[in-house]
Design an enzyme around this catalytic site. Structure first.
Site, PDB file in Angstrom:
ATOM      1  N   ASP A   1      28.955  45.004  44.498  1.00 36.09           N
ATOM      2  CA  ASP A   1      27.566  45.099  44.376  1.00 36.09           C
ATOM      3  C   ASP A   1      26.684  43.628  44.383  1.00 36.09           C
ATOM      4  O   ASP A   1      27.153  42.733  43.697  1.00 36.09           O
ATOM      5  CB  ASP A   1      27.136  46.063  43.298  1.00 36.09           C
ATOM      6  CG  ASP A   1      26.858  45.482  41.939  1.00 36.09           C
ATOM      7  OD1 ASP A   1      28.004  44.831  41.617  1.00 36.09           O
ATOM      8  OD2 ASP A   1      25.844  45.377  41.316  1.00 36.09           O
TER       9      ASP A   1
ATOM     10  N   ASP B   1      38.177  45.449  41.128  1.00 41.66           N
ATOM     11  CA  ASP B   1      37.826  44.930  42.329  1.00 41.66           C
ATOM     12  C   ASP B   1      37.829  43.372  42.355  1.00 41.66           C
ATOM     13  O   ASP B   1      38.310  42.659  43.486  1.00 41.66           O
ATOM     14  CB  ASP B   1      36.463  45.330  42.886  1.00 41.66           C
ATOM     15  CG  ASP B   1      35.356  45.314  41.565  1.00 41.66           C
ATOM     16  OD1 ASP B   1      35.523  44.987  40.618  1.00 41.66           O
ATOM     17  OD2 ASP B   1      34.311  45.170  41.964  1.00 41.66           O
TER      18      ASP B   1
ATOM     19  N   ASP C   1      37.028  37.504  37.902  1.00 39.22           N
ATOM     20  CA  ASP C   1      36.456  36.541  37.941  1.00 39.22           C
ATOM     21  C   ASP C   1      36.300  35.406  36.886  1.00 39.22           C
ATOM     22  O   ASP C   1      37.488  34.820  36.667  1.00 39.22           O
ATOM     23  CB  ASP C   1      35.012  37.078  38.035  1.00 39.22           C
ATOM     24  CG  ASP C   1      33.748  35.864  38.408  1.00 39.22           C
ATOM     25  OD1 ASP C   1      34.122  34.692  38.811  1.00 39.22           O
ATOM     26  OD2 ASP C   1      32.591  36.287  38.648  1.00 39.22           O
TER      27      ASP C   1
ATOM     28  N   LYS D   1      32.197  50.176  38.025  1.00 39.09           N
ATOM     29  CA  LYS D   1      32.157  51.034  39.200  1.00 39.09           C
ATOM     30  C   LYS D   1      32.706  50.514  40.284  1.00 39.09           C
ATOM     31  O   LYS D   1      33.214  50.915  41.130  1.00 39.09           O
ATOM     32  CB  LYS D   1      30.717  51.611  39.485  1.00 39.09           C
ATOM     33  CG  LYS D   1      29.843  52.008  38.708  1.00 39.09           C
ATOM     34  CD  LYS D   1      28.441  51.925  39.105  1.00 39.09           C
ATOM     35  CE  LYS D   1      27.467  52.333  37.953  1.00 39.09           C
ATOM     36  NZ  LYS D   1      26.112  51.838  38.281  1.00 39.09           N
ATOM     37  N   GLY D   2      32.866  48.870  40.224  1.00 37.97           N
ATOM     38  CA  GLY D   2      33.416  48.242  41.261  1.00 37.97           C
ATOM     39  C   GLY D   2      34.787  48.743  41.920  1.00 37.97           C
ATOM     40  O   GLY D   2      34.952  48.503  43.200  1.00 37.97           O
TER      41      GLY D   2
HETATM   42  C1  PRP Z   1      32.802  43.297  37.714  1.00 35.13           C
HETATM   43  C2  PRP Z   1      33.972  43.414  38.260  1.00 35.13           C
HETATM   44  C3  PRP Z   1      34.789  43.169  37.088  1.00 35.13           C
HETATM   45  C4  PRP Z   1      34.055  42.124  36.319  1.00 35.13           C
HETATM   46  C5  PRP Z   1      34.998  40.764  36.861  1.00 35.13           C
HETATM   47  O1  PRP Z   1      32.017  44.304  37.340  1.00 35.13           O
HETATM   48  O2  PRP Z   1      34.073  44.663  38.642  1.00 35.13           O
HETATM   49  O3  PRP Z   1      34.793  44.315  36.074  1.00 35.13           O
HETATM   50  O4  PRP Z   1      32.701  41.942  36.959  1.00 35.13           O
HETATM   51  O5  PRP Z   1      34.187  39.488  36.055  1.00 35.13           O
HETATM   52  P1  PRP Z   1      34.844  38.939  35.035  1.00 35.13           P
HETATM   53  O6  PRP Z   1      36.187  38.395  35.538  1.00 35.13           O
HETATM   54  O7  PRP Z   1      33.879  37.642  35.035  1.00 35.13           O
HETATM   55  O8  PRP Z   1      34.500  39.561  33.747  1.00 35.13           O
HETATM   56  P2  PRP Z   1      30.431  44.246  37.170  1.00 35.13           P
HETATM   57  O9  PRP Z   1      30.124  43.836  35.610  1.00 35.13           O
HETATM   58  O10 PRP Z   1      29.722  43.544  38.218  1.00 35.13           O
HETATM   59  O11 PRP Z   1      30.367  45.901  37.252  1.00 35.13           O
HETATM   60  P3  PRP Z   1      30.545  47.085  38.320  1.00 35.13           P
HETATM   61  O12 PRP Z   1      32.161  47.086  38.351  1.00 35.13           O
HETATM   62  O13 PRP Z   1      30.028  48.186  38.036  1.00 35.13           O
HETATM   63  O14 PRP Z   1      30.099  46.097  39.479  1.00 35.13           O
END
Ligand code: PRP
Length: 181
Positions: free
Chosen positions: A161, A102, A105, A45-46
């Site tokens: 979030d 968003d 990481d 969702k981010g």
């Molecule tokens: C977050 C962000 C990315 C992912 C990045 O999603 O939106 O999709 O983490 O992290 P990475 O590079 O370590 O894989 P999250 O799982 O928090 O879900 P969300 O988008 O619903 O907040």
């Protein structure tokens, strides 16, 4: 969790700073794809808020699609276990595609999605992310368009979030490290 108002958290990037970078990235994308069409694929969702702003900063023809990946929690994610739970709705074969995130990481999510989207044989495939945290990278993947590169801080706001809260905060703020669950 005990809710701490976002107003008590330090601002990392103000909404004005974000808007300026989004405008710049939008201009760059518009120039790179001048005269062409693009498909923006948001990762739920981010990315929803960044995609909504970025799309309006892009002058070329753009359509939207969305994917969702499982979030088993970062522990499981670090093992590389990313699973698609919502696929794109429309074919992207032969199209210019930009995956919109968003935050980049560890890179496990985008590395998984990049490989998956390549299987659809798009004409081109790029990545746009609001934030990049290169220090945490596990998978070898980079974004083509980055608003801000940041050190290893936990941030909330602008779609990001903590336990599903704070996505609606309009600037990007630093989450205090010692929060009680
Ligand atoms: C977050 C962000 C990315 C992912 C990045 O999603 O939106 O999709 O983490 O992290 P990475 O590079 O370590 O894989 P999250 O799982 O928090 O879900 P969300 O988008 O619903 O907040």
């Amino acid at each position: 969790m005990s809710y701490i108002p976002a107003s008590e958290m330090e601002i990392l990037f103000s909404k004005e700073q974000i808007a300026e970078r989004v405008r710049e990235i939008g201009k760059q994308i518009s120039a790179d794809y001048a005269g062409q069409s693009i498909v923006l694929i948001g990762v739920l969702k981010g990315a929803a808020i960044f995609l909504a702003d970025l799309a309006r900063a892009i002058a070329v023809d753009a359509t939207f699609d969305y994917v969702a990946v499982s979030s088993y929690g970062k522990g499981t994610r670090s093992s590389g276990a990313v699973k698609l739970i919502k696929d794109i709705d429309n074919p992207i074969e032969g199209k210019n595609v930009i995956i919109v995130e968003d935050i980049l990481d560890t890179g496990l999510t985008l590395s998984f999605l990049h490989k998956l989207m390549l299987q659809h044989r798009p004409k081109s495939l790029r990545i746009a992310t609001c934030l990049d945290k290169p220090a945490r990278r596990i998978a070898s993947i980079d974004a083509d368009y980055v608003c801000f590169s940041i050190p290893n801080h936990f941030v909330i706001g602008y779609g990001m979030d903590f336990a599903e809260h704070y996505r609606n905060v309009d600037d990007i703020r630093l989450m205090p490290p010692d929060l009680p669950e």
